[in-house]
Design a protein around this motif. Structure first.
Motif, PDB file in Angstrom:
ATOM      1  N   MET A  54      34.820 151.338  40.160  1.00  0.00           N
ATOM      2  CA  MET A  54      34.417 149.931  40.615  1.00  0.00           C
ATOM      3  C   MET A  54      33.061 149.771  39.964  1.00  0.00           C
ATOM      4  N   GLN A  55      33.045 148.592  39.364  1.00  0.00           N
ATOM      5  CA  GLN A  55      31.786 148.193  38.553  1.00  0.00           C
ATOM      6  C   GLN A  55      31.150 146.865  39.312  1.00  0.00           C
ATOM      7  N   ALA A  56      29.669 146.683  39.216  1.00  0.00           N
ATOM      8  CA  ALA A  56      29.063 145.836  39.849  1.00  0.00           C
ATOM      9  C   ALA A  56      27.980 144.960  38.573  1.00  0.00           C
ATOM     10  N   THR A  57      27.573 143.868  38.871  1.00  0.00           N
ATOM     11  CA  THR A  57      26.479 143.287  38.063  1.00  0.00           C
ATOM     12  C   THR A  57      25.416 143.104  38.806  1.00  0.00           C
ATOM     13  N   LEU A  58      24.246 143.498  38.552  1.00  0.00           N
ATOM     14  CA  LEU A  58      22.849 143.228  38.928  1.00  0.00           C
ATOM     15  C   LEU A  58      22.045 142.395  37.978  1.00  0.00           C
ATOM     16  N   TYR A  59      21.676 141.419  38.612  1.00  0.00           N
ATOM     17  CA  TYR A  59      20.793 140.243  37.835  1.00  0.00           C
ATOM     18  C   TYR A  59      19.636 140.140  38.316  1.00  0.00           C
ATOM     19  N   LEU A  60      18.632 140.339  37.446  1.00  0.00           N
ATOM     20  CA  LEU A  60      17.062 140.166  37.890  1.00  0.00           C
ATOM     21  C   LEU A  60      16.378 139.022  37.119  1.00  0.00           C
ATOM     22  N   ILE A  61      15.744 138.180  38.053  1.00  0.00           N
ATOM     23  CA  ILE A  61      14.886 137.193  37.416  1.00  0.00           C
ATOM     24  C   ILE A  61      13.499 137.405  37.941  1.00  0.00           C
ATOM     25  N   ARG A  62      12.656 137.206  37.183  1.00  0.00           N
ATOM     26  CA  ARG A  62      11.047 136.889  37.697  1.00  0.00           C
ATOM     27  C   ARG A  62      11.054 135.550  37.680  1.00  0.00           C
ATOM     28  N   HIS A  63      10.395 135.039  38.813  1.00  0.00           N
ATOM     29  CA  HIS A  63      10.000 133.575  39.204  1.00  0.00           C
ATOM     30  C   HIS A  63       9.360 132.799  37.915  1.00  0.00           C
ATOM     31  N   GLY A  64       9.472 131.356  38.034  1.00  0.00           N
ATOM     32  CA  GLY A  64       8.972 130.845  37.073  1.00  0.00           C
ATOM     33  C   GLY A  64       7.490 130.555  37.250  1.00  0.00           C
ATOM     34  N   GLN A  65       6.872 130.210  36.300  1.00  0.00           N
ATOM     35  CA  GLN A  65       5.282 129.993  36.226  1.00  0.00           C
ATOM     36  C   GLN A  65       4.777 129.333  37.700  1.00  0.00           C
ATOM     37  N   SER A  66       3.645 129.897  38.230  1.00  0.00           N
ATOM     38  CA  SER A  66       3.191 129.378  39.493  1.00  0.00           C
ATOM     39  C   SER A  66       1.911 128.708  39.079  1.00  0.00           C
ATOM     40  N   GLN A  67       1.301 128.018  40.011  1.00  0.00           N
ATOM     41  CA  GLN A  67       0.384 127.240  39.760  1.00  0.00           C
ATOM     42  C   GLN A  67      -1.104 128.084  39.608  1.00  0.00           C
ATOM     43  N   TRP A  68      -0.771 129.074  39.958  1.00  0.00           N
ATOM     44  CA  TRP A  68      -1.853 130.035  39.893  1.00  0.00           C
ATOM     45  C   TRP A  68      -1.632 130.929  38.422  1.00  0.00           C
ATOM     46  N   ASN A  69      -0.634 130.899  38.053  1.00  0.00           N
ATOM     47  CA  ASN A  69      -0.310 131.620  36.604  1.00  0.00           C
ATOM     48  C   ASN A  69      -0.881 130.663  35.819  1.00  0.00           C
ATOM     49  N   LEU A  70      -0.820 129.253  35.933  1.00  0.00           N
ATOM     50  CA  LEU A  70      -1.211 128.018  35.017  1.00  0.00           C
ATOM     51  C   LEU A  70      -2.725 128.045  35.264  1.00  0.00           C
ATOM     52  N   GLU A  71      -3.272 128.563  36.334  1.00  0.00           N
ATOM     53  CA  GLU A  71      -4.674 128.443  36.075  1.00  0.00           C
ATOM     54  C   GLU A  71      -5.330 129.881  35.846  1.00  0.00           C
ATOM     55  N   ASN A  72      -4.724 130.796  35.384  1.00  0.00           N
ATOM     56  CA  ASN A  72      -4.908 132.043  35.025  1.00  0.00           C
ATOM     57  C   ASN A  72      -5.726 133.066  36.132  1.00  0.00           C
ATOM     58  N   ARG A  73      -5.107 132.744  37.264  1.00  0.00           N
ATOM     59  CA  ARG A  73      -5.676 133.575  38.558  1.00  0.00           C
ATOM     60  C   ARG A  73      -4.833 134.549  38.893  1.00  0.00           C
ATOM     61  N   PHE A  74      -5.317 135.815  39.460  1.00  0.00           N
ATOM     62  CA  PHE A  74      -4.817 136.765  40.146  1.00  0.00           C
ATOM     63  C   PHE A  74      -4.099 136.121  41.373  1.00  0.00           C
ATOM     64  N   THR A  75      -2.768 136.207  41.499  1.00  0.00           N
ATOM     65  CA  THR A  75      -2.081 135.679  42.597  1.00  0.00           C
ATOM     66  C   THR A  75      -1.633 136.715  43.675  1.00  0.00           C
ATOM     67  N   GLY A  76      -0.910 137.864  43.163  1.00  0.00           N
ATOM     68  CA  GLY A  76      -0.682 139.014  44.365  1.00  0.00           C
ATOM     69  C   GLY A  76       0.276 138.291  45.619  1.00  0.00           C
ATOM     70  N   TRP A  77      -0.217 138.488  46.367  1.00  0.00           N
ATOM     71  CA  TRP A  77       0.454 138.171  47.701  1.00  0.00           C
ATOM     72  C   TRP A  77       0.221 136.787  48.304  1.00  0.00           C
ATOM     73  N   LYS A  78      -0.741 136.112  47.673  1.00  0.00           N
ATOM     74  CA  LYS A  78      -1.176 134.749  48.042  1.00  0.00           C
ATOM     75  C   LYS A  78       0.131 134.006  47.736  1.00  0.00           C
ATOM     76  N   ASP A  79       0.280 132.931  48.593  1.00  0.00           N
ATOM     77  CA  ASP A  79       1.619 132.304  48.545  1.00  0.00           C
ATOM     78  C   ASP A  79       1.685 130.994  47.872  1.00  0.00           C
ATOM     79  N   ILE A  80       1.699 131.076  46.516  1.00  0.00           N
ATOM     80  CA  ILE A  80       1.319 129.679  45.636  1.00  0.00           C
ATOM     81  C   ILE A  80       2.786 129.361  45.036  1.00  0.00           C
ATOM     82  N   ASP A  81       3.003 128.026  44.979  1.00  0.00           N
ATOM     83  CA  ASP A  81       4.314 127.421  44.645  1.00  0.00           C
ATOM     84  C   ASP A  81       4.305 127.471  43.190  1.00  0.00           C
TER      85      ASP A  81
END
Length: 204
Positions: free
Chosen positions: A1-28
């Motif tokens: 049996m073989q299975a495929t696992l795909y991993l994706i890191r989310h796209g840039q968030s608004q706080w990524n753009l603003e160079n802020r630490f995000t962590g568990w803050k719920d930013i779109d």
């Protein structure tokens, strides 16, 4: 049996753009983050995906929604769990990274961000994140892969770094150097022998 696992890191968030630490803050996602998610969906179009997992944070969920829509897979089962959330940055969440470096010093901030087992004030180290993510993966996600289901996980830089450390059997020194780009699918082909070799041992 073989299975495929795909991993994706989310796209840039608004706080990524603003160079802020995000962590568990719920930013779109930022507009760029939406575009990156669409591109990720285009890359996976035509692939067989049976089930998807994501965190409880909107930037990962929004990325997953976009990817599944692009792939025409909106009807597959989706599970959300905080075990897949980003590493918690504690007292640093919401702070601008450059201003934080001025306040605490470049070296201290680098240690908080890049060491394996040093946590920022009130937050988690990458080791803490590993010990949170991997039991969930082994107990909840791995059984689907063992049954031959193809799985997509959309999560965060550090939760995915922890998972890749586990899957690739990387050392703490190796994993802190690993960069995970936003919106770029990573694919793992897992066979029975490899899956049966995966066991969680907490890192002390």
């Amino acid at each position: 049996m073989q299975a495929t696992l795909y991993l994706i890191r989310h796209g840039q968030s608004q706080w990524n753009l603003e160079n802020r630490f995000t962590g568990w803050k719920d930013i779109d996602l930022s507009p760029t983050g939406v575009e990156v998610a669409i591109k990720a969906g285009d890359e996976l179009k035509g692939e067989k995906i049976d089930i998807a997992f994501t965190s409880t944070l909107i930037r990962a969920q929004h990325t997953l929604d976009i990817v599944l829509k692009e792939c025409g897979l909106e009807d597959i089962p989706v599970f959300k769990d905080a075990a897949l959330n980003e590493r918690a940055y504690g007292d640093l969440e919401g702070l601008n990274k450059a201003e934080t470096a001025k306040k605490f010093g470049d070296e201290q901030v680098h240690i908080w961000r890049r060491s394996f087992d040093v946590a920022p004030p009130g937050g988690e180290s990458l080791k803490d994140t590993y010990n949170r993510v991997i039991p969930y993966f082994v107990n909840t996600i791995l059984p689907y892969l063992k049954d031959g289901k193809d799985v997509l996980i959309v999560a965060h830089g550090n939760s995915l770094r922890a998972l890749e450390m586990f899957l690739e059997k990387l050392s703490p020194e190796e994993i802190v150097k690993k960069e995970i780009a936003t919106g770029v699918p990573t694919e793992y082909q897992l066979d029975d022998q490899f899956i049966s070799s995966l066991h969680f041992e907490p890192i002390k």
